[in-house]
Structure formats: structure tokens, C-alpha cells
Design a protein around this motif. Structure first.
Motif, short mmCIF file in Angstrom:
data_model
loop_
_atom_site.label_atom_id
_atom_site.label_comp_id
_atom_site.label_asym_id
_atom_site.label_seq_id
_atom_site.Cartn_x
_atom_site.Cartn_y
_atom_site.Cartn_z
N TYR A 1 0.42 -0.82 -0.02
CA TYR A 1 -0.32 -0.04 -0.09
C TYR A 1 0.60 1.23 0.04
N ALA A 2 0.47 2.45 -0.45
CA ALA A 2 0.90 3.20 -0.45
C ALA A 2 0.34 3.74 0.65
N HIS A 3 0.97 5.74 0.24
CA HIS A 3 0.87 5.85 1.49
C HIS A 3 0.33 7.40 1.06
N GLU A 4 0.30 8.12 0.24
CA GLU A 4 -0.60 9.14 -0.39
C GLU A 4 -0.97 8.63 -2.01
N PRO A 5 -2.15 9.42 -2.42
CA PRO A 5 -2.09 9.07 -3.55
C PRO A 5 -1.97 9.84 -5.14
N LEU A 6 -0.17 10.60 -4.43
CA LEU A 6 0.35 11.48 -5.42
C LEU A 6 1.67 11.20 -5.90
N THR A 7 1.46 12.20 -6.22
CA THR A 7 3.46 11.66 -7.14
C THR A 7 4.32 12.04 -6.41
N THR A 8 4.63 12.94 -6.80
CA THR A 8 5.54 14.07 -5.17
C THR A 8 6.07 13.67 -3.88
N ALA A 9 4.00 13.39 -3.40
CA ALA A 9 4.66 12.94 -1.70
C ALA A 9 5.03 11.10 -1.72
N SER A 10 3.95 10.23 -2.49
CA SER A 10 4.49 9.00 -2.04
C SER A 10 6.09 8.90 -2.79
N HIS A 11 6.50 9.24 -3.58
CA HIS A 11 8.23 8.69 -4.36
C HIS A 11 9.33 10.21 -2.90
N THR A 12 8.10 10.39 -1.96
CA THR A 12 9.05 11.23 -0.92
C THR A 12 9.36 10.02 0.29
N THR A 13 7.95 9.62 0.27
CA THR A 13 8.20 8.11 1.19
C THR A 13 8.72 7.26 0.70
N ILE A 14 8.77 7.23 -0.89
CA ILE A 14 9.72 5.13 -0.82
C ILE A 14 11.07 5.75 -0.81
N PHE A 15 11.44 7.13 -0.94
CA PHE A 15 13.45 7.12 -1.28
C PHE A 15 13.79 7.65 0.66
N THR A 16 12.57 8.10 1.38
CA THR A 16 12.99 8.78 2.85
C THR A 16 12.64 7.61 3.63
N GLY A 17 11.22 6.91 3.34
CA GLY A 17 11.12 5.85 4.80
C GLY A 17 10.41 6.48 5.52
N THR A 18 10.09 7.41 5.31
CA THR A 18 8.62 8.45 6.23
C THR A 18 7.61 9.00 5.57
N TYR A 19 6.20 8.13 6.61
CA TYR A 19 4.80 8.80 6.44
C TYR A 19 5.10 10.92 6.52
#
Length: 662
Positions: A71-89
Motif C-alpha cells: 500500500y501507498a500512503h498518498e495518492p499523489l506522485t511527489t508525496a508518494s515518492h518522498t515516502t519511498i525514498f525517505t522511509g518516512t510518512y
């Protein structure tokens, strides 16, 4: 013979720097992350789809670990990629809006690997992840190469040479970089934007999937993944490389009334494919049915590559590096069913509705909304029956768990910033609603209109914005009128309506909605800019000047705003101020056609044709089909007595096009 052998040795040693990097030791492997924008889990063959869209990913899945409930944590590109690469919510990193800079205080996977000796390259498919000219500032941290370079599309310009590029081009750029990367481990990120709307796959996918172009985009992206993987195999890099493939979010495609994404938090936009192939194909073919999360991706990559996970990362490794003879529950992927948190502030920022929060835990999906929602995902995977009213105790428990989780994972150490008007304009080119709204406390975001009751407004506005972007102004106006009938105080709808009327040269009709947009959102520099343009065209130059001044104040690096201010200053006899603004325009964008044209013309009219030549010649060079540029340059040559040059430019003007009007 000795000389010849020496030469061959020299040739092969030197040419190795221009070939694909050699495979690395398994403990610190090469790492590749592939992100598939807007890609639904239910289109993947390895997740049960029978559509036959993903043969290359399906083959890779047989050699990797498949997380079937990611599951993703945001349905938006920039926000979701931030979570992917930072490991933070999102509530921790605060990159929950387009254009918000990625804080240097956040752990960032590319930067971490770069500091550990990795060569790093990023190759993205859209303006939305462009750190310099788009809406992802700070994303280039830790990258040796960040291949983006997008720009706004002018009328008639190819979409795939301006605001986005196709997956095939992304792969070509990535492979070119790989062919030159020096020895040592590398980290490569490739991002495919193709499945994002508008859905327009290239041939033969366009014809093959004419009735379902979204599927065609996914089939095309899969073929491009295959091209990348084939190159890795050809050069002996595939087996010992860690490759992680995931979507940043999905697409609603009409589910729950939402056509695209960004508003709702149902599985259509948050359940994403996640596939990780480990070095030496460890755990090949394993399927993990327990819930996984994109916040876990960066910790998993670090742990699987043999590195420690920074304590600031909030995700947890889904598996760790396996050492010979040391296999344990910690190295075996799967096991625990982790709760998955999600949020979207987009309904609040873009439309003034309530933001949404969600928690998936056990068999339940709970959504915090003005009319709260509870679904039993085991019995109701489509989230069709809201149980919140019938099972109040369960809903209350889930609500308490969500609040507790959000509180424990939030913090306020990250510096916040608002997107500037130029970034907002780029967002609208991609169909998103930009916002100049500042940060607000959650209790203020989580009130107001329930997005479920207004989703059609979002769909209409989204379509209208693409119509405006594609110069289909006549089609956009009735859509915007319907939006404004329902929600007359929506700033972006008023601005888009005013822009559409202005582009049709109905400036008198454009001014009132643009004035309303500025009044409703006075910090929106783009609104001031568009109002200034409309006022300028009506001849009300004195009223246009303060609007352009407001735009420049809010976006000091916006070249077009400086040009427009310079143009209006020239009209109201503030010529020195006009020249200052034109100089600023050209310092920001040296090839700015209108900036060079106007500056050269002013100098020519002031009796300085020699000083005008550089600007006018540049204007002709930038737009050789411009009749106006050739005529102004001919006049300057004539003043200098260069008759042959003047006649040449007059002839060019006669065969050129008249000045274009937007």
C-alpha cells in the motif's frame, strides 16, 4: 607482438569505462528502483490479472519476492515518492503538497548510498519529478546525474517533448548513463509516467488497446521494463543487482465516482504492485500475502544491501541481508501484517473540502471523513458497504488507532515552504490544482464538505484544466461553468474560467472571474499574473502593472512575469523600469523571444540601433518565422546604413508568419 598486445590491453582497459559497470559483490550490490506512476495492482499478471499486460514483470516476479498486499500512503506522485525514498510518512516529512522542498534533514536513500560510494543516476518521466524546473525541489540530493529538464508546453508543442517523456526515452537515457558509469556499485532510479492521464500509448499499443488506452500505457511501460532488464542481462548485471519495482499510486478509473486520483483513499489508488528481486535471486518466486507498505521500501533496500537503516526512517525492512548459514525469521520476507496509514490533503488544498485519513489494520479499512467509513476488506474488497453506522464500536476503535498512529509518527522538525506560482502553473499543465495555502493544523483540514458528495466537481475541473492546457477553450468553458455553479467561491475554477475566456480574447468576460480568484487567494501569484494579462489586453495598462508587480514579488525567478511587467512599464512611460525588468527576464532566460524582441525594439526607437542588434538577432534566431522580429531587425539595420541586411530581413518578413496570438 609485444607492442600489439600492449595496445589491445590499453584499448580494453580504457573502453571498460565506457561499458556497463561490472557486477558487484552480493553484500553491497548494485541497486535499481523502478517506479511506475499511476499503476494499479490489478493490472499486474503476477498479482492475478488475466489481461496479459505485464509479461516482463511477470517473468521477473518468478525470480523475486512479490508483495501481494502493498500500500501507498498518498495518492499523489511527489508525496508518494518522498515516502519511498525517505522511509518516512507524509505527516513526518511534510512533503504532502507539490513543490514543497525535500528537507535536507530527512534521510534520503540516494544520498545515503552516494555517501557509501555508489554512483547514482535518476531518469524521470515527468515535469512533476523535475527538481529544478518542476515541482520536486530537493529530489536531486545525492544524485551524480538527475536527468529531467522538462518545461511547460506551449500551444502546438509535443507533450512528450515538454512536460513528460515516454518510458522508452527514459530507458534510453538510463542505459546511456549505465554504459559510462565508472567501476563500483551504482544506484539507478527510473520513473515511468506513461500510465498517468491523458492515456495515449504509442503504436502499436495505441491500436491494440484502442478501447482501453490505460491498459495500453501499462503494456507499453512493461515492454520498456523488459528492454532495461534485457540490457542488464546482456551485460551480466542482472543476477547480482537488487531491483525493486513499485507503483507510487494507482488510478480510480471511475471507482467510487473518481476518474483519476488524489481525492480518495480506496484500494484502486493505494493498493500498488511491489516486487523486489534480490541479488543471486534469493527467495525467488516467494509471495508475501501479509500487508506491506511503501514506507518500508527504503529500509528494505538498505538492509538487503547490507547497510544499517537510519533511525529516522519510520518504515521497517521487509527482509534483510541473508548471510550464509544465518537464515532466520528476520531474513525471510513476510510474516507480520503491518497496519498501513494513508492520507490526502489534496481535497482540502485544491477544493476547500475536508482532507481524508485512512488506516488499514486487520481485516478493516477505516477512513476518517465527515461521514466516516469502515469496510471489511475480507468480505468487501470493493469497499461498497460502509459499516461505520452498524458497527460503531469497531469504527471507534479504528478511529482511536488511526489518531494514535498519526500522533506517534508526526513531528515538526522539517522546514516548511509553499510552492511558488511558477510551480503551480506547471502543476496545472499536468491536470493538478495548485494551492498557495499555507500550513494548517489537522483539525482545520479535517472539516468541511465531504469529498464523497462533491467528487463530480473534481472530475469536471480536472477535465477542464486539460482542455485549457490543450487550447480547447470552448470545451473547457461549459465544464467550468458547471463547477462554478456548484462552488462559486473556488479560486482555481474562477482562474481557469478567466484564463479560458482570455485565450478566446473575451477579455471583458475574463476580468471578473480573475479578480474574484485574486480576491479569494491573494497570495496566488499566478492569479495576479493572469489578471494582469487580461487587463493589459483591454488597454488598462495602469491597472495591469500592480498585478504583474504582485506576480513578480511572489515568484522572483519567473521570467514571463518579469517580461510582462517590463512590457506594461514600457506602455506607461516607465521605460527605465521596463529595461530593468527586461534585463532580469533575459538573465533568467537568455533565449526569451519576447524579452529580446522588446528590449531590442526599445533600444532601436531610442536611437541606439547598434545596441539593439544583439537582442533583435537573438529574437530572429529563436523564432525565425516571426514576421515582427524580421521587420524590427530590418529597421535597425536600416538605421545603421546596412541596406543589404535590411533588404534581406524585409524579404524574410514578407515570407514569414504574422505575429502569433495565444
Amino acid at each position: 607482438m609485444v607492442v600489439r598486445h600492449w595496445w589491445l590491453c590499453f584499448f580494453f582497459c580504457c573502453s571498460s569505462a565506457l561499458s556497463f559497470a561490472a557486477p558487484q559483490a552480493a553484500f553491497h550490490p548494485n541497486v535499481i528502483v523502478i517506479t511506475l506512476d499511476t499503476t494499479r495492482a490489478d493490472r499486474m499478471g503476477f498479482l492475478g490479472s488475466a489481461r496479459g499486460l505485464t509479461p516482463n514483470l511477470d517473468a521477473m516476479a518468478q525470480q523475486g519476492v512479490v508483495f501481494s498486499r502493498a500500500y501507498a500512503h498518498e495518492p499523489l506522485t511527489t508525496a508518494s515518492h518522498t515516502t519511498i525514498f525517505t522511509g518516512t510518512y507524509p505527516q513526518f516529512n511534510h512533503v504532502n503538497d507539490f513543490g514543497v522542498p525535500l528537507s535536507t534533514k530527512l534521510p534520503y536513500l540516494p544520498d545515503i548510498l552516494h555517501k557509501r560510494g555508489y554512483h547514482t543516476g535518476a531518469f524521470v518521466g515527468s515535469l512533476i519529478l523535475d527538481p529544478l524546473d518542476g515541482t520536486a525541489p530537493g529530489f536531486d540530493r545525492g544524485f551524480d546525474v538527475y536527468d529531467a529538464g522538462f518545461h511547460l508546453r506551449r500551444h502546438g508543442m509535443d507533450r512528450y517533448k515538454s512536460v513528460e517523456r515516454r518510458a522508452g526515452d527514459v530507458v534510453d537515457h538510463a542505459l546511456s548513463w549505465l554504459s559510462q558509469v565508472p567501476s563500483g556499485p551504482f544506484f539507478l532510479w527510473v520513473h515511468f509516467y506513461d500510465a498517468h492521464d491523458p492515456y495515449d500509448p504509442p503504436s502499436p499499443y495505441k491500436e491494440r488497446y484502442a478501447a482501453q488506452p490505460y491498459d495500453g500505457e501499462i503494456a507499453y511501460a512493461d515492454a520498456c521494463v523488459g528492454k532495461l532488464l534485457d540490457a542488464l542481462k546482456k551485460h551480466g548485471l542482472y543476477d547480482e543487482t537488487l531491483i525493486a519495482v513499485m507503483a507510487d499510486h494507482g488510478e480510480s478509473l471511475g471507482a467510487h465516482g473518481e476518474n483519476t486520483h488524489g481525492i480518495f483513499l480506496y484500494d484502486e489508488t493505494l493498493h500498488v504492485p511491489l516486487l523486489i528481486k534480490l541479488p543471486a535471486n534469493r527467495w525467488a518466486g516467494k509471495r508475501v500475502e501479509s500487508r506491506a507498505r511503501l514506507v518500508d521500501v527504503a529500509p528494505t533496500i538498505l538492509a538487503s544491501a547490507g547497510f544499517s537503516v537510519p533511525p529516522e526512517m519510520q518504515g521497517e525492512p521487509l527482509m534483510s541481508a541473508e548471510k550464509p548459514g544465518k537464515a532466520s525469521a528476520k531474513t525471510n520476507p513476510g510474516g507480520e501484517d503491518r497496519p498501513a496509514y494513508a492520507e490526502t490533503d489534496y481535497p482540502h488544498r485544491a477544493f476547500g473540502w475536508s482532507a481524508l485519513r485512512a488506516l488499514r489494520s486487520g481485516k478493516y479499512l477505516y477512513i476518517q471523513a465527515p461521514e466516516r467509513e469502515l469496510y471489511n476488506q475480507s468480505a468487501d474488497p470493493a469497499a461498497a458497504r460502509n459499516l461505520a453506522g452498524d458497527t460503531k464500536a469497531v469504527a471507534d476503535t479504528m478511529a482511536a488507532q488511526l489518531d494514535d498512529f498519526h500522533q506517534k509518527t508526526s513531528q515538526t522538525l522539517i522546514d516548511l515552504a509553499k510552492p511558488d506560482p511558477d510551480q503551480m502553473k506547471k502543476l496545472q499543465a499536468l491536470g493538478y490544482v495548485g494551492s498557495a495555502t499555507g500550513t494548517e493544523k489537522d483539525e482545520k483540514k479535517l472539516v468541511g464538505i465531504d469529498p464523497k458528495t462533491k467528487i463530480e466537481i473534481s472530475n469536471l475541473l480536472h477535465d477542464a484544466m486539460f482542455d485549457v492546457e490543450d487550447a480547447r477553450y470552448q470545451e473547457a468553458i461549459p465544464l467550468l461553468e458547471r463547477v462554478l455553479k456548484e462552488q462559486p467561491e473556488m479560486p482555481v475554477a474562477n482562474m481557469q474560467y478567466g484564463m479560458a475566456e482570455a485565450r478566446l480574447r473575451n477579455y471583458d468576460k475574463a476580468i471578473a472571474p480573475l479578480q474574484k480568484a485574486v480576491k479569494l487567494q491573494p497570495d496566488n501569484g499566478m492569479g495576479h499574473y493572469e489578471l494582469g494579462l487580461a487587463l493589459f489586453e483591454t488597454g488598462d495598462w495602469k491597472s495591469a502593472a500592480p498585478e504583474f508587480e504582485a506576480a513578480v514579488a511572489r515568484a522572483p525567478k519567473w521570467a514571463d512575469a518579469h517580461f510582462s511587467l517590463g512590457a506594461v512599464y514600457a506602455r506607461i512611460d516607465r521605460v527605465p523600469d521596463a529595461m530593468t525588468e527586461l534585463d532580469t527576464t533575459l538573465s533568467l532566460t537568455p533565449d526569451h523571444y519576447r524579452g529580446n524582441l522588446l528590449r531590442g525594439r526599445i533600444l532601436s526607437l531610442q536611437g541606439n540601433p547598434l545596441g539593439a542588434l544583439n537582442n533583435l538577432e537573438k529574437a530572429v534566431q529563436v523564432q525565425p518565422e516571426s514576421q515582427e522580429a524580421h521587420l524590427f531587425l530590418a529597421d535597425a539595420y536600416g538605421q545603421l546604413g546596412r541596406e543589404a541586411d535590411a533588404q534581406r530581413e524585409q524579404a524574410a518578413a514578407r515570407s514569414a508568419k504574422p505575429p502569433a496570438r495565444n
